[in-house]
Design a protein around this motif. Structure first.
Motif, short mmCIF file in Angstrom:
data_model
loop_
_atom_site.label_atom_id
_atom_site.label_comp_id
_atom_site.label_asym_id
_atom_site.label_seq_id
_atom_site.Cartn_x
_atom_site.Cartn_y
_atom_site.Cartn_z
N ASP A 236 0.95 -1.24 -0.01
CA ASP A 236 -0.02 -0.06 -0.10
C ASP A 236 0.87 1.20 0.04
O ASP A 236 0.56 2.23 -0.72
N GLU A 237 1.76 1.24 0.84
CA GLU A 237 2.83 2.40 0.86
C GLU A 237 3.45 2.53 -0.44
O GLU A 237 3.88 3.57 -0.83
N ALA A 238 4.03 1.47 -1.11
CA ALA A 238 4.45 1.46 -2.33
C ALA A 238 3.89 2.00 -3.54
O ALA A 238 4.41 2.47 -4.46
N ASN A 242 -1.17 9.05 -5.71
CA ASN A 242 -2.07 9.54 -6.69
C ASN A 242 -3.06 8.33 -7.41
O ASN A 242 -3.82 8.52 -8.07
N ASP A 243 -2.41 7.12 -6.74
CA ASP A 243 -3.18 6.02 -7.50
C ASP A 243 -4.02 5.18 -6.37
O ASP A 243 -4.86 4.22 -6.53
N ALA A 252 -4.33 -0.08 8.71
CA ALA A 252 -3.35 -1.05 8.98
C ALA A 252 -1.78 -0.78 8.58
O ALA A 252 -0.93 -0.92 9.27
N GLY A 253 -1.79 -0.28 7.43
CA GLY A 253 -0.52 0.30 6.85
C GLY A 253 0.06 1.31 7.64
O GLY A 253 1.17 1.53 7.83
N VAL A 254 -1.04 2.29 7.95
CA VAL A 254 -0.70 3.54 8.55
C VAL A 254 0.03 3.07 9.83
O VAL A 254 0.91 3.64 10.48
N VAL A 255 -0.56 2.04 10.85
CA VAL A 255 0.06 1.77 12.01
C VAL A 255 1.35 0.98 11.70
O VAL A 255 2.19 1.39 12.55
N SER A 256 1.51 0.27 10.59
CA SER A 256 2.87 -0.54 10.40
C SER A 256 3.87 0.47 10.21
O SER A 256 4.81 0.31 10.39
N ARG A 257 3.72 1.77 9.77
CA ARG A 257 4.52 2.61 9.36
C ARG A 257 5.14 3.44 10.44
O ARG A 257 5.97 4.21 10.30
N ALA A 259 6.98 2.66 12.76
CA ALA A 259 8.32 2.20 13.05
C ALA A 259 9.35 2.73 11.91
O ALA A 259 10.39 2.79 12.03
N THR A 260 8.67 3.00 10.73
CA THR A 260 9.47 3.32 9.69
C THR A 260 9.10 4.59 9.07
O THR A 260 10.21 5.75 8.78
N ASP A 261 7.94 4.82 8.90
CA ASP A 261 7.30 6.25 8.61
C ASP A 261 7.65 6.52 7.09
O ASP A 261 8.35 6.30 6.53
N ASP A 262 7.11 7.83 6.76
CA ASP A 262 7.21 8.39 5.50
C ASP A 262 8.66 9.35 5.61
O ASP A 262 8.87 9.85 6.65
N PHE A 263 9.17 9.46 4.64
CA PHE A 263 10.42 10.36 4.46
C PHE A 263 11.17 10.58 5.80
O PHE A 263 11.39 11.43 6.72
N ARG A 264 11.93 9.45 5.61
CA ARG A 264 13.03 9.24 6.85
C ARG A 264 14.56 8.91 6.47
O ARG A 264 14.60 8.46 5.16
N ALA A 265 15.24 9.51 7.13
CA ALA A 265 16.68 9.28 6.86
C ALA A 265 16.91 7.70 6.86
O ALA A 265 16.53 7.00 7.68
N ALA A 266 17.59 7.18 5.57
CA ALA A 266 17.68 5.98 5.51
C ALA A 266 18.78 5.44 4.40
O ALA A 266 19.04 6.45 3.76
#
Length: 296
Positions: A236-238, A242-243, A252-257, A259-266
């Protein structure tokens, strides 16, 4: 010889002389006529030669005049530089997916402009029962959920980059954490004023990364990358915002994020082709997060 014979002989001689003289005169007249005819022919030829000479002289004079005019023009323009042929441009402009893109002719270096705007609006018919009801009012208005602009592209064919900033939202934009944010009304009692997130202006950086894709083992592509990026932790995050069919992704996808979240140093790597995807990343703080034990 008798006198009569002499007379006859003289008469015969005279007649012969006259006949010969007449023949000679006729011959002379014929020669004179022939000479006159030749003279007339020569005069005609001479007239033709004179006319041809006059025409040639006029043509030569006209040609000389044109040549002199060209020389004069060339002399007049000699002080001005002559423009050579315009060299063909080595830049190619295309619009894949309505995205303005400029590439070199060999397609090894490209830069494209990207942008996105998502917004939603709401209105409330809210009447508290008593002055003690909390909250007393709800704000009508429009929330600019996403407002992104940036550039992305590649150089030297195998190096990819992106720099995208997001001006939208109230948690990833310029609104103060725990405040009334971008509310259209006055701040609530005890609220904080509008301001930046703890990370300041950098809180809106969505992507700022560099990726190398020059290694292609076993029919796939290996991307080694690092920076601030949107990690594809779930399918879902991938998917691009726009789609997705709804305004936000699944809970569920938001909760799983978290630990990683959007827009993170990686920093990490991914290996993929048309039928599989595998990757691993070491992640750091989210964009704009402070690096201290306190958020004050």
């Amino acid at each position: 010889m008798s006198k009569a014979q002499l007379t006859a002989a003289a008469a015969i001689g005279l007649i012969g002389a006259l006949t010969t003289s007449q023949a000679r005169a006729q011959s002379a007249d014929a020669e004179i006529a022939a000479l006159k005819q030749q003279l007339r022919l020569m005069e005609q030829k001479l007239d033709k030669l004179q006319k041809q000479t006059a025409a040639n002289t006029a043509a030569a004079a006209s040609a000389n005049a044109k040549a002199n005019a060209k020389v004069s023009v060339a002399s007049a323009n000699a002080a001005y530089p002559i423009k050579g042929p315009v060299a063909p441009s080595d830049a190619v402009v295309t619009m894949p997916n309505n995205r303005p893109t400029i590439c070199t002719a060999d397609n090894r270096n490209c830069i494209a402009i990207t942008s996105r705007v998502h917004f939603d609006g709401g209105g409330y018919d809210y009447h508290p029962n008593t002055p003690a009801t909390v909250p007393q009012r709800l704000d009508n208005g429009v929330n600019l959920r996403r407002a992104r602009i940036g550039v992305l592209g590649k150089f030297m064919e195998d190096w990819n980059y992106a720099l995208i900033y997001d001006f939208g939202g109230s948690s990833d934009g310029f609104a103060g954490t725990g405040s009334f944010g971008a509310s259209l009304g006055p701040p609530p009692i005890g609220g904080t004023s509008i301001g930046f997130l703890p990370g300041g202006a950098l809180s809106g950086v969505e992507n700022a990364y560099l990726s190398y894709t020059g290694i292609k083992p076993f029919g796939g592509t290996l991307a080694i990358e690092g920076g601030i990026m949107d990690l594809p932790i779930t399918l879902d995050e991938a998917s691009s915002s726009n789609d997705i069919p709804f305004m936000e992704r699944a809970a569920a996808g938001v909760v799983s994020r978290f630990a990683t979240d959007d827009f993170r140093a990686a920093v990490g790597a991914r290996w993929f082709n048309d039928v599989f995807w595998a990757g691993g990343y070491v992640t750091g703080p989210t964009t704009g997060a402070i690096h201290s034990a306190s958020s004050v």
